[in-house]
Scaffold this active site. Structure first.
Site, short mmCIF file in Angstrom:
data_model
loop_
_atom_site.label_atom_id
_atom_site.label_comp_id
_atom_site.label_asym_id
_atom_site.label_seq_id
_atom_site.Cartn_x
_atom_site.Cartn_y
_atom_site.Cartn_z
N ALA A 68 42.75 41.63 42.26
CA ALA A 68 43.11 42.90 42.23
C ALA A 68 44.12 43.36 41.14
O ALA A 68 44.92 42.56 40.79
CB ALA A 68 43.54 43.34 43.68
N GLY A 111 41.34 38.69 44.37
CA GLY A 111 40.35 39.88 44.71
C GLY A 111 39.04 39.43 44.06
O GLY A 111 37.99 39.59 44.53
N GLU A 114 37.38 36.71 45.97
CA GLU A 114 36.85 37.46 47.25
C GLU A 114 35.59 38.27 46.68
O GLU A 114 34.57 38.20 47.63
CB GLU A 114 38.15 38.45 47.75
CG GLU A 114 39.09 37.45 48.25
CD GLU A 114 40.40 38.42 48.49
OE1 GLU A 114 40.61 39.35 48.10
OE2 GLU A 114 40.87 38.25 49.91
N GLU A 134 47.61 34.81 45.76
CA GLU A 134 48.15 35.92 46.32
C GLU A 134 49.59 35.42 46.75
O GLU A 134 50.59 36.37 46.78
CB GLU A 134 47.53 36.53 47.42
CG GLU A 134 46.22 37.39 47.06
CD GLU A 134 44.96 36.69 47.10
OE1 GLU A 134 44.95 35.35 46.81
OE2 GLU A 134 43.95 37.17 46.80
#
Ligand code: HXC
Length: 260
Positions: A68, A111, A114, A134
């Site tokens: 992200a 992300g 993911e 993370e």
């Protein structure tokens, strides 16, 4: 045919196959809300378009996606996270009913990992690195990184990745079951497109129900999964493509599936 979005480039590659390139190379394809929004739009269009049967999602040689976008994340407070519009985009991506193949080179983190795990098949270049870093930011995965990763690689490897934040190699990812094939990095997209083309010429309804059935098996008990499979198998008995597939085999010719 190529269509450029602010953060994506989308190519119609061959019959039934569309290639989506994540395109924020200066930020290693870090995922912004806008980028996930564009991906949702492209998936809406791809779902509605019969001529698109399989999507291939890729980044560039250096990065599939480094996670992200941390700059954007830094601006979001608790209420911002509670009202996070990205959640809708993630749900849209997870509901995409046609096959999604990820072609991963370089870093595939947070992300980004993911997102790759939303794909039905992940192919990786030999230099790809998969990780959930993370924890190094004082947070934890929030878009399936503890759940899909667990199901893909098992508890011990998932725990190690999530708790240490250290990435694993393409080889480890393949040995753990996260990745189906490893290629030379310069051939990853080509190989993913070939896999996609192989799926694109199959009967679309059979492909759709087979995907749904495998995904069902990821989150249900065996008896329920088998029941779902049996229903899906039975539904396909009423399709013209089943008749065509069997007739083509008996007549020793290639089937021509039309999605009916
Ligand atoms: C925003 C990022 C970024 C990210 C890299 N960049 N990752 N920007 N968000 N996730 C930017 C850098 O700031 C830099 O921009 C440029 O990309 C190149 O990165 P470098 O760090 O200079 O490259 P390199 O030294 O090769 O290191 C690569 C890297 C490192 C190891 C991948 O960039 C890195 O650790 N990135 C963060 C990875 C991460 O923590 N991901 C998880 C994010 S959290 P400038 O402008 O400085 O040149 C997450 C939560 C998901 O994903 C939750 C979902 C709900």
């Amino acid at each position: 045919m190529t269509k450029r979005y602010a953060t994506l480039v989308v190519h119609k590659v061959s019959a039934g196959v569309q290639l989506i390139e994540l395109n924020r190379p200066a930020a290693l394809n870090a995922l912004t809300t806008a980028m996930l929004g564009e991906l949702s739009v492209v998936m809406d269009l791809a779902e509605a378009e019969d001529d698109i049967r399989v999507l291939v999602l890729t980044g560039n040689r250096k990065a599939f996606a480094a996670g992200a976008d941390i700059k954007e994340m830094a601006e979001r407070d608790l209420v911002g996270i509670l009202n996070d519009p990205r959640q809708q985009h993630w749900q849209r991506i997870s509901r995409f009913p046609k096959p999604l193949v990820a072609a991963v080179n370089g870093v595939c983190l947070g992300g980004g990992c993911e997102l790759a795990m939303h794909a039905d098949i992940i192919l990786a270049g030999a230099d790809a690195r998969f990780g959930q870093p993370e924890i190094n930011l004082g947070i934890m995965p929030g878009a399936g990184g503890t759940q899909r990763l667990l199901r893909a690689v098992g508890k011990s490897m998932a725990m190690q990745m999530v708790l240490t934040g250290e990435p694993i190699t393409a080889r480890q990812a393949q040995q753990s079951g996260l990745v189906s094939e490893i290629t030379q990095p310069e051939l990853t997209v080509e190989r993913a497109l070939a896999v996609a083309a192989s799926i694109a010429c199959k009967a679309p309804l059979a492909v759709r129900l087979a995907k749904e059935s495998v995904l069902k098996g990821m989150d249900t008990d065996l008896a329920s999964g088998l029941r779902f499979e049996r229903h899906a198998f039975t539904v396909l008995a009423g399709t013209a493509d089943r008749k065509e597939g069997i007739a083509a085999f008996q007549e020793k010719r290639k089937p021509e599936f039309n999605g009916q």
